[in-house]
Design a protein around this motif. Structure first.
Motif, PDB file in Angstrom:
ATOM      1  N   VAL A 105       0.839  -1.211   0.000  1.00 30.28           N
ATOM      2  CA  VAL A 105       0.000   0.000   0.000  1.00 30.28           C
ATOM      3  C   VAL A 105       0.868   1.252   0.000  1.00 30.28           C
ATOM      4  O   VAL A 105       0.607   2.206  -0.737  1.00 30.28           O
ATOM      5  N   ASP A 106       1.923   1.215   0.835  1.00 28.79           N
ATOM      6  CA  ASP A 106       2.830   2.374   0.896  1.00 28.79           C
ATOM      7  C   ASP A 106       3.488   2.624  -0.454  1.00 28.79           C
ATOM      8  O   ASP A 106       3.620   3.761  -0.906  1.00 28.79           O
ATOM      9  N   GLU A 107       3.908   1.522  -1.086  1.00 26.94           N
ATOM     10  CA  GLU A 107       4.559   1.649  -2.401  1.00 26.94           C
ATOM     11  C   GLU A 107       3.555   2.150  -3.441  1.00 26.94           C
ATOM     12  O   GLU A 107       3.888   2.954  -4.313  1.00 26.94           O
ATOM     13  N   GLN A 108       2.295   1.626  -3.326  1.00 24.82           N
ATOM     14  CA  GLN A 108       1.255   2.075  -4.254  1.00 24.82           C
ATOM     15  C   GLN A 108       1.025   3.579  -4.115  1.00 24.82           C
ATOM     16  O   GLN A 108       0.929   4.309  -5.108  1.00 24.82           O
ATOM     17  N   LYS A 109       0.939   4.041  -2.853  1.00 20.03           N
ATOM     18  CA  LYS A 109       0.718   5.471  -2.601  1.00 20.03           C
ATOM     19  C   LYS A 109       1.892   6.296  -3.141  1.00 20.03           C
ATOM     20  O   LYS A 109       1.698   7.358  -3.754  1.00 20.03           O
ATOM     21  N   LYS A 110       3.089   5.787  -2.869  1.00 17.87           N
ATOM     22  CA  LYS A 110       4.289   6.492  -3.318  1.00 17.87           C
ATOM     23  C   LYS A 110       4.310   6.604  -4.838  1.00 17.87           C
ATOM     24  O   LYS A 110       4.554   7.674  -5.409  1.00 17.87           O
ATOM     25  N   ARG A 111       4.028   5.471  -5.492  1.00 19.54           N
ATOM     26  CA  ARG A 111       4.068   5.468  -6.955  1.00 19.54           C
ATOM     27  C   ARG A 111       2.879   6.243  -7.530  1.00 19.54           C
ATOM     28  O   ARG A 111       2.996   6.874  -8.576  1.00 19.54           O
ATOM     29  N   GLN A 112       1.763   6.141  -6.812  1.00 22.10           N
ATOM     30  CA  GLN A 112       0.578   6.857  -7.269  1.00 22.10           C
ATOM     31  C   GLN A 112       0.832   8.371  -7.231  1.00 22.10           C
ATOM     32  O   GLN A 112       0.493   9.103  -8.176  1.00 22.10           O
ATOM     33  N   LYS A 113       1.468   8.798  -6.143  1.00 25.24           N
ATOM     34  CA  LYS A 113       1.799  10.217  -6.005  1.00 25.24           C
ATOM     35  C   LYS A 113       2.777  10.653  -7.088  1.00 25.24           C
ATOM     36  O   LYS A 113       2.614  11.721  -7.703  1.00 25.24           O
ATOM     37  N   ALA A 114       3.774   9.803  -7.335  1.00 28.43           N
ATOM     38  CA  ALA A 114       4.773  10.125  -8.362  1.00 28.43           C
ATOM     39  C   ALA A 114       4.125  10.174  -9.737  1.00 28.43           C
ATOM     40  O   ALA A 114       4.428  11.067 -10.553  1.00 28.43           O
ATOM     41  N   GLU A 115       3.227   9.214  -9.998  1.00 27.97           N
ATOM     42  CA  GLU A 115       2.563   9.190 -11.303  1.00 27.97           C
ATOM     43  C   GLU A 115       1.604  10.363 -11.467  1.00 27.97           C
ATOM     44  O   GLU A 115       1.446  10.899 -12.575  1.00 27.97           O
ATOM     45  N   SER A 116       0.961  10.766 -10.359  1.00 33.45           N
ATOM     46  CA  SER A 116       0.085  11.942 -10.432  1.00 33.45           C
ATOM     47  C   SER A 116       0.885  13.176 -10.850  1.00 33.45           C
ATOM     48  O   SER A 116       0.436  13.987 -11.660  1.00 33.45           O
ATOM     49  N   LYS A 117       2.086  13.283 -10.285  1.00 31.32           N
ATOM     50  CA  LYS A 117       2.951  14.419 -10.642  1.00 31.32           C
ATOM     51  C   LYS A 117       3.376  14.340 -12.109  1.00 31.32           C
ATOM     52  O   LYS A 117       3.350  15.337 -12.845  1.00 31.32           O
ATOM     53  N   ILE A 118       3.764  13.103 -12.538  1.00 30.57           N
ATOM     54  CA  ILE A 118       4.177  12.910 -13.937  1.00 30.57           C
ATOM     55  C   ILE A 118       3.036  13.298 -14.876  1.00 30.57           C
ATOM     56  O   ILE A 118       3.224  13.987 -15.882  1.00 30.57           O
ATOM     57  N   ALA A 119       1.817  12.822 -14.528  1.00 32.65           N
ATOM     58  CA  ALA A 119       0.647  13.090 -15.376  1.00 32.65           C
ATOM     59  C   ALA A 119       0.344  14.583 -15.444  1.00 32.65           C
ATOM     60  O   ALA A 119       0.132  15.156 -16.525  1.00 32.65           O
ATOM     61  N   LEU A 120       0.326  15.211 -14.276  1.00 34.07           N
ATOM     62  CA  LEU A 120      -0.003  16.638 -14.237  1.00 34.07           C
ATOM     63  C   LEU A 120       1.077  17.470 -14.921  1.00 34.07           C
ATOM     64  O   LEU A 120       0.768  18.422 -15.668  1.00 34.07           O
ATOM     65  N   ASP A 121       2.326  17.099 -14.697  1.00 42.86           N
ATOM     66  CA  ASP A 121       3.436  17.812 -15.348  1.00 42.86           C
ATOM     67  C   ASP A 121       3.349  17.693 -16.871  1.00 42.86           C
ATOM     68  O   ASP A 121       3.649  18.658 -17.597  1.00 42.86           O
ATOM     69  N   ALA A 122       2.937  16.508 -17.334  1.00 46.61           N
ATOM     70  CA  ALA A 122       2.846  16.300 -18.781  1.00 46.61           C
ATOM     71  C   ALA A 122       1.799  17.223 -19.398  1.00 46.61           C
ATOM     72  O   ALA A 122       2.012  17.825 -20.459  1.00 46.61           O
ATOM     73  N   VAL A 123       0.641  17.357 -18.711  1.00 51.74           N
ATOM     74  CA  VAL A 123      -0.445  18.176 -19.268  1.00 51.74           C
ATOM     75  C   VAL A 123      -0.156  19.671 -19.096  1.00 51.74           C
ATOM     76  O   VAL A 123      -0.277  20.462 -20.044  1.00 51.74           O
ATOM     77  N   THR A 124       0.240  20.065 -17.885  1.00 54.87           N
ATOM     78  CA  THR A 124       0.531  21.498 -17.673  1.00 54.87           C
ATOM     79  C   THR A 124       1.750  21.926 -18.486  1.00 54.87           C
ATOM     80  O   THR A 124       1.836  23.065 -18.954  1.00 54.87           O
ATOM     81  N   GLY A 125       2.675  20.980 -18.667  1.00 54.68           N
ATOM     82  CA  GLY A 125       3.852  21.280 -19.481  1.00 54.68           C
ATOM     83  C   GLY A 125       3.481  21.529 -20.925  1.00 54.68           C
ATOM     84  O   GLY A 125       4.091  22.349 -21.615  1.00 54.68           O
ATOM     85  N   HIS A 126       2.461  20.798 -21.380  1.00 54.22           N
ATOM     86  CA  HIS A 126       1.979  20.983 -22.757  1.00 54.22           C
ATOM     87  C   HIS A 126       1.451  22.406 -22.935  1.00 54.22           C
ATOM     88  O   HIS A 126       1.799  23.116 -23.904  1.00 54.22           O
ATOM     89  N   PHE A 127       0.630  22.848 -21.955  1.00 57.36           N
ATOM     90  CA  PHE A 127       0.046  24.189 -22.067  1.00 57.36           C
ATOM     91  C   PHE A 127       1.087  25.299 -21.845  1.00 57.36           C
ATOM     92  O   PHE A 127       0.907  26.440 -22.259  1.00 57.36           O
ATOM     93  N   ALA A 128       2.192  24.951 -21.155  1.00 57.72           N
ATOM     94  CA  ALA A 128       3.222  25.963 -20.850  1.00 57.72           C
ATOM     95  C   ALA A 128       4.073  26.312 -22.067  1.00 57.72           C
ATOM     96  O   ALA A 128       4.731  27.356 -22.082  1.00 57.72           O
ATOM     97  N   LYS A 129       4.061  25.434 -23.055  1.00 54.67           N
ATOM     98  CA  LYS A 129       4.860  25.720 -24.257  1.00 54.67           C
ATOM     99  C   LYS A 129       4.270  26.936 -24.983  1.00 54.67           C
ATOM    100  O   LYS A 129       3.039  27.114 -25.035  1.00 54.67           O
TER     101      LYS A 129
END
Length: 957
Positions: A817-841
């Motif tokens: 569960v801890d690893e899932q949360k950790k990876r989930q948090k990391a993936e949430s950041k990756i996902a959000l960075d990918a989308v906001t990064g797209h609009f930042a260009k």
């Protein structure tokens, strides 16, 4: 150089050393009982334990997954199921129900060249076998299945020096090995040995000649048999070899018979010592005129199977592998009696020490389990001994009738009756028939078997609800018929007894004969004397038979006591019974034994509860049957784990003292004076009352009844049946502690083999947790944790052990569960960075929407986090994002429709519906969001394109 003298131990050791020097890991034999493989009755080949490797199902955390090369000696049994050598044992020189299979293995490492070269080197250079006596085979091919001849193997044998006329082609049956209808398979190459020598024996290879035998088989696993029966080449090729240890030793000791080697001579010496028989002379067929050599072979073979199977958990019973063990023991018992005039009851356990001494170093499990094996062997033999004499006499009657009529065939009904009434397994009766020159008919036996089962099934329910004697019927028996109460004292002693039929109870009245009762009618028998235990005091009733041999047989399915009269309920299998008939009373001893275990275990548990929880503990009820013991008692709250642990520990300490059980009828007033005596509150006891004491003679208790020391002894008023010594119980395992009413708790516990069975399950689950712990984080570990969580909740094992396993497993779950949360948090950041990064260009600063496949797993939280970000912080823009992959086998998608597009008629529901048609599954949510999980992970990119196309058409851009 002179030829070395090879001992069996030396042969095995040399085999291990040879392959260990060539990079092989020595792997211990797996259990001969494949507890986790329901497709196998017994482990019947060396490859069984490596099956997960070949099938590609071995967990990456399993130590076995790291194996590249292995060498072992696998315990095998072939006695039942697809592979059954039982009928051949004793008759020839090379069949065994238990044997060892030496093997060397390559898992995607070396292949044919090394396997063949090492085979030849070991056999001829190390063991020193004469090459002129060795013959090899290779697969000849099968054009119909598009299989080429294995000319590679043929050439490799030629290259190591095997003469051309000693290299022989073989067909699909002999030279193409398959695990099953599907799975890994491939051509194989056998090595055969001519025990005679000085001749060309090529024409005798694979012709079932006892002097030209296969000793080694090299299997080249290079294909996979697909579901459509086609063959597909494997990316990794494996070697699976098997060499019969007994056959190899026979060759090295230059014996024509496996039984003439030092593998069997220590057992023969012990059999001779125990029986006083003539020495073993290794004669077969007609040469073995008195049959004693054959009996030596059968007994020696059977003690091996019995010891190893019981040690590994195959307890004799009437089903599956347990029935095989029972059949083998009874077959061997009959040989011991007939040919050695041995007393049955403790025969095999006298041979056991010789086997343990001979093989205990290689297989330490038989040393550890020796006492348990002895007890089980003696129990089983003793049960069979009760009917062996009568069964043999009955067989002789049937045989005489068959010979007299000239049919020379035992009827199927007779064969079935010998099993059903006297416990003679069908194959034992067939063997006895062969000795008398008689045949049997399988179809007739099957018909008789089915007919008996249907009759039993038809009346079982009726018997269970059979009417008990009512107050008027009891008065009629006492006053009108003046029927004396029966003597049931024999129920406290092992063995059969005889009695006379007093009356037949129809459920509504009494009769003097069964002749007018319709077939399969349930009824009750009243006898003047019985050894059957009637249901009382929490102990279930006995089952068994009441019979007159070959005249009538009554199946007892329930026994009830009313007003002192004992009614045996059941139905008549055949014949007729009348008042005055003298009958044999035969309760089911093998069912009674675990009931005794559980009843004595209940007394010990009751005593331990008081020792730990105090004097306020009083019995409130109990159930003792063949499966478990259940004990209800007064206590205000749940028992804490430390206390429960102490109760179980004290109980097992008592059991392991191997105390003798004493019982005596005592005047009630005197019995009540014994310090610490236990009784059920509110129960009315007879006078005199039966006192049962665990470890101290009742007479000694009565000498000084108020002695405070007696408080430390289990002493109870009880009319039940008990073991002779507490050691027979083996173990007591508490599997449940619960509340059933205010102030009343319940404990359920197992004893004997049932206790050992749940202990094995606990050990297996503990190993399973270790395997899961070692798995790297990922979908496999998550799936294993999910399944194991459900399995652990449903596992019936020691309550204490279960708590320990749960505590340990909770840590595993938390780490996941801890690893899932950790990876989930990391993936949430990756996902959000990918989308906001797209609009930042720069080129996308004015963009109103984003549609794309994000570099994340099928992580619903990450997708939701992206949608929620725009919903709360960038409400005008629209996003449609996807996660997952074809490799992962999962796809998710989510959409947020910003105010910029919703004002133009774009809805999340319609848009998601178009995407769902592509990825499958369902989607849901409230406007302006929608989220879904798809089933077509291979169509993610197509779904992205559909999402883009749908929006373009909607906005007409």
């Amino acid at each position: 150089m002179s030829k070395p003298q090879w001992t069996g131990v030396g042969v095995r050791k040399t085999f291990f050393e040879f392959f260990e020097k060539r990079g092989h890991t020595i792997v211990p034999s797996s259990s001969v009982v494949p507890h986790n493989d329901p497709t196998l009755l017994f482990t019947n080949a060396g490859m069984n334990q490596f099956k997960p490797i070949f099938l590609g199902t071995v967990a990456s955390s399993d130590d076995m997954s790291k194996l590249k090369r292995a060498v072992d000696s696998q315990k095998c049994i072939r006695a039942g199921g697809k592979h059954n050598d039982l009928d051949d044992v004793g008759k020839d020189s090379y069949h065994h129900t238990f044997f060892e299979m030496l093997g060397n293995w390559s898992f995607g490492d070396y292949f044919k060249k090394e396997a063949i070269e090492w085979s030849w080197e070991l056999l001829t250079k190390v063991y020193g076998l004469d090459p002129e006596r060795l013959y090899v085979t290779y697969f000849e091919g099968n054009p119909a299945m598009d299989l080429e001849p294995d000319l590679e193997a043929k050439e490799l044998w030629r290259s190591v020096g095997v003469p051309e006329d000693h290299i022989l082609p073989g067909n699909m049956k002999d030279n193409f090995w398959e695990m099953g209808d599907q799975g890994p398979c491939g051509p194989c190459s056998e090595v055969h040995y001519d025990k005679v020598g000085g001749r060309n024996a090529a024409h005798l290879v694979n012709q079932d000649d006892p002097l030209v035998v296969e000793i080694w088989n090299n299997v080249f696993i290079q294909y996979n048999r697909e579901q459509d029966k086609s063959l597909k080449s494997l990316p990794a090729k494996h070697i699976d070899t098997g060499m019969g240890f007994e056959r190899l030793v026979s060759a090295l000791q230059d014996k024509t018979s496996n039984y003439a080697t030092d593998i069997f001579t220590p057992l023969f010496d012990k059999i001779q010592e125990v029986t006083g028989a003539r020495p073993y002379t290794d004669k077969y067929g007609k040469d073995d005129e008195d049959g004693i050599d054959t009996a030596y072979r059968v007994i020696a073979d059977h003690i091996r199977l019995l010891t190893f199977s019981i040690s590994d958990g195959a307890v004799p019973n009437n089903e599956g592998r347990g029935y095989v063990v029972r059949r083998v023991l009874r077959r061997g018992s009959r040989y011991a009696r007939k040919y050695f005039d041995a007393e049955i009851g403790s025969f095999f356990s006298k041979i056991l020490p010789a086997l343990v001494e001979q093989m205990g170093e290689q297989f330490p499990e038989i040393v550890k389990k020796q006492q348990e094996v002895k007890e089980i062997l003696d129990e089983e033999e003793e049960a069979f001994a009760r009917t062996l004499d009568r069964g043999e006499r009955q067989f002789e009657k049937y045989a005489a009738q068959a010979l007299k009529t000239g049919t020379k065939k035992l009827s199927g009904a007779d064969v079935w009756r010998l099993y059903d009434t006297f416990g003679f397994p069908e194959d034992l009766t067939k063997l006895m028939a062969e000795e008398r020159g008689l045949e049997t008919d399988e179809e007739e036996i099957a018909i008789a078997r089915e007919k008996a089962r249907e009759a039993s099934k038809a009346v079982k329910e009726s018997v269970q609800t059979f009417a008990k004697l009512n107050v008027h019927q009891i008065a009629e028996l006492k006053d009108t018929l003046q029927l004396p109460l029966p003597n049931d004292e024999p129920k406290f002693f092992k063995g059969d007894t005889t009695g006379k039929v007093q009356l037949i109870y129809t459920g509504t009245g009494f009769a003097k004969s069964t002749k007018d009762l319709p077939p399969n009618t349930p009824f009750g028998l009243l006898l003047d004397k019985t050894n059957f235990y009637a249901e009382q005091g929490g102990q279930v009733a006995d089952t068994g038979k009441i019979l007159i041999d070959d005249v009538a047989e009554f199946e007892v399915q329930d026994v009830q006591q009313s007003g002192g009269y004992i009614v045996h309920n059941g139905y008549l299998k055949y014949g007729e019974l009348n008042v005055g008939d003298e009958v044999i009373c035969e309760y089911d001893e093998l069912r009674r034994q675990p009931i005794r275990n559980n009843h004595t275990g209940t007394h010990i548990l009751n005593h331990s509860l008081r020792e730990v929880l105090g004097d306020e503990i009083y019995q409130k009820g109990s159930l003792v049957d063949q499966d478990k013991l259940r004990f209800d008692f007064s206590h205000k709250s749940a028992i804490a784990t430390p206390e429960l642990k102490k109760i179980e520990h004290l109980s097992n300490e008592y059991i392991r003292q191997n105390c003798k059980i004493y019982s005596k009828d005592v005047e009630l007033d005197m019995a009540r004076k014994i310090n610490g005596v236990r009784a059920v509150f509110g129960e009315t006891y007879p006078n005199p009352v039966r006192v049962v004491s665990v470890g101290i003679d009742v007479d000694m208790l009565l000498e000084t009844p108020e002695n405070p020391e007696w408080r430390k002894v289990s002493v109870e008023f009880c009319g039940g049946t008990h073991v002779d010594q507490t050691g027979i119980i083996k173990d007591l395992v508490i599997v449940e502690e619960s509340g059933i009413a205010k102030g009343i708790r319940r404990i359920v516990a197992y004893t004997g083999e049932a206790a050992h069975s749940v202990q094995r399950q606990a050990e297996e689950f503990s190993r399973r947790i270790s395997t899961i712990e070692a798995l790297p984080f990922g979908p496999e570990k998550e799936a294993e944790v999910k399944q194991a969580t459900m399995d652990l909740n449903n596992l019936i094992i020691s309550t204490i052990t279960k708590e320990e396993l749960k505590a340990r497993f909770t840590k595993v779950v938390k780490s996941v569960v801890d690893e899932q949360k950790k990876r989930q948090k990391a993936e949430s950041k990756i996902a959000l960075d990918a989308v906001t990064g797209h609009f930042a260009k720069d080129e996308n600063k004015d963009a109103k929407f984003f549609i794309g496949h994000l570099p994340i797993s099928a992580n619903t939280k990450a997708v939701a986090d992206v949608m929620n970000h725009f919903k709360s912080k960038d409400k005008e823009r629209t996003v449609y994002v996807f996660g997952g992959s074809k490799t992962e086998g999962a796809v998710i998608h989510g959409v947020y429709v910003g105010t910029g597009l919703s004002s133009q008629g774009v809805t999340a529901e319609q848009w998601a519906a178009a995407v769902t048609e592509v990825v499958g599954g369902k989607s849901g949510g409230k406007e302006p969001t929608r989220q879904g999980q798809g089933t077509n992970a291979d169509k993610i990119e197509e779904a992205v394109a559909v999402a883009e196309k749908w929006l373009a058409e909607k906005l007409k851009i």
